[in-house]
Design an enzyme around this catalytic site. Structure first.
Site, PDB file in Angstrom:
ATOM      1  N   ASP A  12       0.810  -1.226   0.000  1.00 21.11           N
ATOM      2  CA  ASP A  12       0.000   0.000   0.000  1.00 21.11           C
ATOM      3  C   ASP A  12       0.841   1.273   0.000  1.00 21.11           C
ATOM      4  OD1 ASP A  12      -2.230  -1.669   0.101  1.00 21.11           O
ATOM      5  OD2 ASP A  12      -2.185  -1.718   2.291  1.00 21.11           O
ATOM      6  N   LYS A  15       1.928   1.954  -5.158  1.00 24.24           N
ATOM      7  CA  LYS A  15       2.520   1.358  -6.376  1.00 24.24           C
ATOM      8  C   LYS A  15       1.618   1.564  -7.603  1.00 24.24           C
ATOM      9  CE  LYS A  15       2.464  -2.613  -4.280  1.00 24.24           C
ATOM     10  NZ  LYS A  15       2.065  -2.197  -2.913  1.00 24.24           N
ATOM     11  N   GLY A  39      -4.560  -4.507  -3.808  1.00 25.03           N
ATOM     12  CA  GLY A  39      -5.560  -3.467  -4.079  1.00 25.03           C
ATOM     13  C   GLY A  39      -4.809  -2.205  -4.437  1.00 25.03           C
ATOM     14  N   HIS A  40      -4.799  -1.856  -5.714  1.00 23.46           N
ATOM     15  CA  HIS A  40      -4.030  -0.700  -6.171  1.00 23.46           C
ATOM     16  C   HIS A  40      -5.003   0.383  -6.642  1.00 23.46           C
ATOM     17  CE1 HIS A  40      -0.364  -3.511  -7.092  1.00 23.46           C
ATOM     18  NE2 HIS A  40      -0.762  -3.563  -5.847  1.00 23.46           N
ATOM     19  N   THR A  41      -5.091   1.447  -5.878  1.00 27.20           N
ATOM     20  CA  THR A  41      -6.042   2.517  -6.198  1.00 27.20           C
ATOM     21  C   THR A  41      -5.399   3.526  -7.130  1.00 27.20           C
ATOM     22  OG1 THR A  41      -7.024   2.244  -4.023  1.00 27.20           O
ATOM     23  CG2 THR A  41      -7.546   4.284  -5.187  1.00 27.20           C
ATOM     24  N   GLN A 211       2.025  -6.146  -3.037  1.00 27.83           N
ATOM     25  CA  GLN A 211       2.467  -6.162  -1.642  1.00 27.83           C
ATOM     26  C   GLN A 211       3.758  -5.334  -1.495  1.00 27.83           C
ATOM     27  OE1 GLN A 211       1.655  -9.609  -3.070  1.00 27.83           O
ATOM     28  NE2 GLN A 211      -0.361  -8.835  -2.652  1.00 27.83           N
TER      29      GLN A 211
HETATM   30  P1  GDP Z   1      -0.715   0.189  -3.578  1.00 25.83           P
HETATM   31  O1  GDP Z   1      -1.342  -1.055  -3.100  1.00 25.83           O
HETATM   32  O2  GDP Z   1       0.753   0.251  -3.304  1.00 25.83           O
HETATM   33  O3  GDP Z   1      -1.035   0.507  -5.019  1.00 25.83           O
HETATM   34  O4  GDP Z   1      -1.342   1.373  -2.715  1.00 25.83           O
HETATM   35  P2  GDP Z   1      -2.904   1.562  -2.371  1.00 25.83           P
HETATM   36  O5  GDP Z   1      -3.600   1.986  -3.612  1.00 25.83           O
HETATM   37  O6  GDP Z   1      -3.438   0.384  -1.652  1.00 25.83           O
HETATM   38  O7  GDP Z   1      -2.825   2.734  -1.306  1.00 25.83           O
HETATM   39  C1  GDP Z   1      -2.251   3.961  -1.605  1.00 25.83           C
HETATM   40  C2  GDP Z   1      -3.328   5.064  -1.459  1.00 25.83           C
HETATM   41  O8  GDP Z   1      -2.699   6.331  -1.404  1.00 25.83           O
HETATM   42  C3  GDP Z   1      -4.275   5.136  -2.645  1.00 25.83           C
HETATM   43  O9  GDP Z   1      -5.537   5.539  -2.198  1.00 25.83           O
HETATM   44  C4  GDP Z   1      -3.656   6.201  -3.540  1.00 25.83           C
HETATM   45  O10 GDP Z   1      -4.622   6.874  -4.334  1.00 25.83           O
HETATM   46  C5  GDP Z   1      -3.084   7.134  -2.510  1.00 25.83           C
HETATM   47  N1  GDP Z   1      -1.850   7.841  -2.896  1.00 25.83           N
HETATM   48  C6  GDP Z   1      -0.818   7.408  -3.669  1.00 25.83           C
HETATM   49  N2  GDP Z   1       0.171   8.326  -3.699  1.00 25.83           N
HETATM   50  C7  GDP Z   1      -0.259   9.365  -2.932  1.00 25.83           C
HETATM   51  C8  GDP Z   1       0.338  10.599  -2.528  1.00 25.83           C
HETATM   52  O11 GDP Z   1       1.467  10.947  -2.868  1.00 25.83           O
HETATM   53  N3  GDP Z   1      -0.418  11.401  -1.702  1.00 25.83           N
HETATM   54  C9  GDP Z   1      -1.664  11.060  -1.274  1.00 25.83           C
HETATM   55  N4  GDP Z   1      -2.309  11.903  -0.471  1.00 25.83           N
HETATM   56  N5  GDP Z   1      -2.232   9.898  -1.621  1.00 25.83           N
HETATM   57  C10 GDP Z   1      -1.538   9.059  -2.420  1.00 25.83           C
HETATM   58  P1  IMO Z   2      -0.972  -4.341  -2.198  1.00 24.51           P
HETATM   59  O1  IMO Z   2      -0.500  -4.907  -3.506  1.00 24.51           O
HETATM   60  C1  IMO Z   2      -1.118  -4.723   2.146  1.00 24.51           C
HETATM   61  C2  IMO Z   2      -1.098  -8.823   3.732  1.00 24.51           C
HETATM   62  C3  IMO Z   2      -2.324  -9.281   4.480  1.00 24.51           C
HETATM   63  C4  IMO Z   2      -1.710 -10.250   5.468  1.00 24.51           C
HETATM   64  C5  IMO Z   2      -0.584 -10.910   4.632  1.00 24.51           C
HETATM   65  C6  IMO Z   2      -0.971 -12.243   4.045  1.00 24.51           C
HETATM   66  O2  IMO Z   2      -2.245  -3.593  -2.304  1.00 24.51           O
HETATM   67  O3  IMO Z   2       0.115  -3.570  -1.542  1.00 24.51           O
HETATM   68  P2  IMO Z   2      -2.533 -12.970   2.013  1.00 24.51           P
HETATM   69  O4  IMO Z   2      -3.983 -12.685   1.748  1.00 24.51           O
HETATM   70  O5  IMO Z   2      -1.622 -12.442   0.965  1.00 24.51           O
HETATM   71  O6  IMO Z   2      -2.296 -14.404   2.332  1.00 24.51           O
HETATM   72  O7  IMO Z   2      -2.215 -12.154   3.375  1.00 24.51           O
HETATM   73  O8  IMO Z   2      -0.291  -9.988   3.597  1.00 24.51           O
HETATM   74  N1  IMO Z   2      -1.332  -8.304   2.365  1.00 24.51           N
HETATM   75  C7  IMO Z   2      -1.300  -6.999   2.031  1.00 24.51           C
HETATM   76  N2  IMO Z   2      -1.125  -5.915   2.798  1.00 24.51           N
HETATM   77  N3  IMO Z   2      -1.241  -4.607   0.800  1.00 24.51           N
HETATM   78  C8  IMO Z   2      -1.376  -5.699   0.029  1.00 24.51           C
HETATM   79  O9  IMO Z   2      -1.342  -5.641  -1.324  1.00 24.51           O
HETATM   80  C9  IMO Z   2      -1.449  -6.968   0.635  1.00 24.51           C
HETATM   81  N4  IMO Z   2      -1.613  -8.226   0.170  1.00 24.51           N
HETATM   82  C10 IMO Z   2      -1.520  -9.040   1.236  1.00 24.51           C
HETATM   83  O10 IMO Z   2      -2.979  -8.209   5.113  1.00 24.51           O
HETATM   84  O11 IMO Z   2      -1.092  -9.544   6.509  1.00 24.51           O
HETATM   85 MG    MG Z   3      -2.884  -1.696  -1.827  1.00 23.83          MG
END
Ligand code: GDP
Ligand code: IMO
Ligand code: MG
Length: 400
Positions: A12, A15, A39-41, A211
């Site tokens: 999170d 990425k 989960g990539h937002t 991850q």
């Molecule tokens: P990922 O799993 O690594 O793709 O990250 P997630 O999408 O799960 O979580 C990152 C969150 O931060 C998302 O809601 C993005 O839209 C948001 N985000 C990414 N870069 C920035 C940033 O530089 N500033 C802010 N405020 N939000 C960001």
């Molecule tokens: P992105 O790509 C954050 C964590 C779970 C748990 C551990 C094992 O969005 O960064 P699993 O379901 O993979 O067997 O769970 O890994 N986990 C993540 N935490 N971001 C993720 O993906 C994750 N994918 C798995 O919360 O601790």
């Molecule tokens: Mg994520």
């Protein structure tokens, strides 16, 4: 050019947004590991999309997307996501290819995932997406690949065999029926890994990590990790080709978050952690769970940088910290009376006490205070930032 983008913490880090931005300079974005636990937002400004299985290629720029054989595919999630992008941008679906050799996440895996995690002495807190079961069954050689669904009667035998191995009662015919309905709707997108490699190996590829390195099954905080090499080391097997990377970009948040259980030295519990969670909107994009929040940890980053082969860094979410008077950053650990700033392994990371240095806060990312923060981090970890993300939207980014 072959580039990888990996998370440097526990996932999170942002990425998805970074990959979308960078994808404009590549032919294809490749997912090589994980499944719908990711989960990539991606916030395009006029719309927002959460990718669980689809690579985060810029949909407006008509970039190719490839799901490699190292990914485990939940057909319900996949078909839903395809429908979503197709509604947003006509023809987006035609840009996607999926390896026929990728394994299928059966609905029973999700049920077993929950059961197994609940039976442990200490739960991992998985996403319950059946990820561990999919990779375990693949290794046990009783997994079902997408290509196996071409022959329904053989696929039914596979499912029955699997139910026997796990000693569960299921209706194989019903499971198969549901899988086939979804499978048929994506059959035209399937490609052999060999052909995908042939078509893609001379193109500009962007490998999208899932991850983070600290959740990697080999170098992360085992057993509190996911089931794959989500670090850059998983790329060759997850793409099924010994691709040579030109660069590995590590994405790091200006603070740290973690979902699920496991050690987290700089975790903030109570009001401080709640404040960071609220400011950063730190709730899981896959499960909606509140993310655990804490300060930046340079000791863990030094460890991760060494093992991930990163060539440069990308900072995200520093804007979330704007307004803090002072920002604590963990520069060393105290363990059994000693102070250390480097780790050889993560064995005792649950027993350390963070040593913080207070950095001056900033009011904006244009300030000298922020510039100093960036320079200090670079010096502490011995690597330069190539980009700084300044907000959630794809175009909110500065190249350095
Ligand atoms: P990922 O799993 O690594 O793709 O990250 P997630 O999408 O799960 O979580 C990152 C969150 O931060 C998302 O809601 C993005 O839209 C948001 N985000 C990414 N870069 C920035 C940033 O530089 N500033 C802010 N405020 N939000 C960001
Ligand atoms: P992105 O790509 C954050 C964590 C779970 C748990 C551990 C094992 O969005 O960064 P699993 O379901 O993979 O067997 O769970 O890994 N986990 C993540 N935490 N971001 C993720 O993906 C994750 N994918 C798995 O919360 O601790
Ligand atoms: Mg994520």
């Amino acid at each position: 050019m072959k580039t990888a983008v990996v998370g440097l913490q526990w996932g999170d880090e942002g990425k998805g947004k970074i990959v979308t931005y960078l994808s404009r300079n590549y032919d294809c974005v490749v997912r090589y590991s994980g499944g719908s636990n990711a989960g990539h937002t991606v916030d395009y400004g006029d719309f927002k999309i959460v990718h669980h299985l689809l690579p985060s290629a810029d949909l407006k720029k008509q970039k190719m997307m490839y799901i490699g054989p190292g990914v485990v595919v939940d057909l319900d999630v996949l078909t839903e996501e395809i429908e979503q992008i197709d509604q947003l941008l006509p023809h987006a679906r035609s840009l996607l290819r999926i390896s026929r050799q990728a394994h299928v996440v059966l609905p029973i895996y999700k049920m077993l995932d929950e059961k197994i995690d609940g039976s442990r002495l200490s739960a991992i807190g998985t996403t319950r997406r059946g990820i561990g079961l999919s990779y375990a069954n693949r290794a046990l050689r009783c997994g079902l690949r997408l290509q196996d669904l071409e022959n329904p009667s053989r696929a039914k035998n596979f499912i029955e065999e699997l139910a026997g191995i796990w000693q569960i009662k299921i209706d194989a015919q019903e499971i198969l029926h549901e899988l086939l309905a979804k499978y048929e709707s994506i059959q035209d997108l399937l490609i052999d890994s060999t052909n995908a490699v042939r078509n893609l190996k001379d193109k500009d590829l962007l490998f999208e990590g899932t991850q983070g390195v600290l959740l990697d099954v080999d170098v992360g905080t085992y057993p509190y990790v996911t089931s794959t090499n989500c670090s850059s080391t998983g790329i060759q097997s997850g793409f099924a080709y010994p691709v040579k990377l030109d660069q590995i970009l590590g994405v790091m948040k200006a603070y740290t978050t973690r979902v699920g259980e496991g050690p987290f030295p700089t975790e903030l519990t109570g009001e401080e952690g709640e404040k960071l969670r609220r400011l950063g909107g730190e709730y899981g994009a896959t499960t909606g769970r509140p993310r655990r929040c804490g300060w930046l940890d340079l000791v863990l980053l030094r460890y991760v940088l060494e093992l991930s082969g990163c060539t440069s860094l990308i900072l995200t979410k520093a804007d979330i910290l704007s307004g803090y008077e002072k920002i604590p950053v963990c520069v060393a650990y105290k363990i059994r009376g000693r102070v250390i700033d480097k780790l050889d392994n993560l064995e005792f990371v649950d027993q350390v006490e963070p040593v913080y240095e207070l950095f001056d806060g900033w009011k904006s990312l244009q300030s000298v205070e922020f510039e100093r923060f960036v320079a200090k981090i670079e010096k502490e970890i011995g690597m330069r930032f190539s980009h700084i993300s300044t907000g959630p939207r794809v175009d909110e980014i500065i190249e350095i």
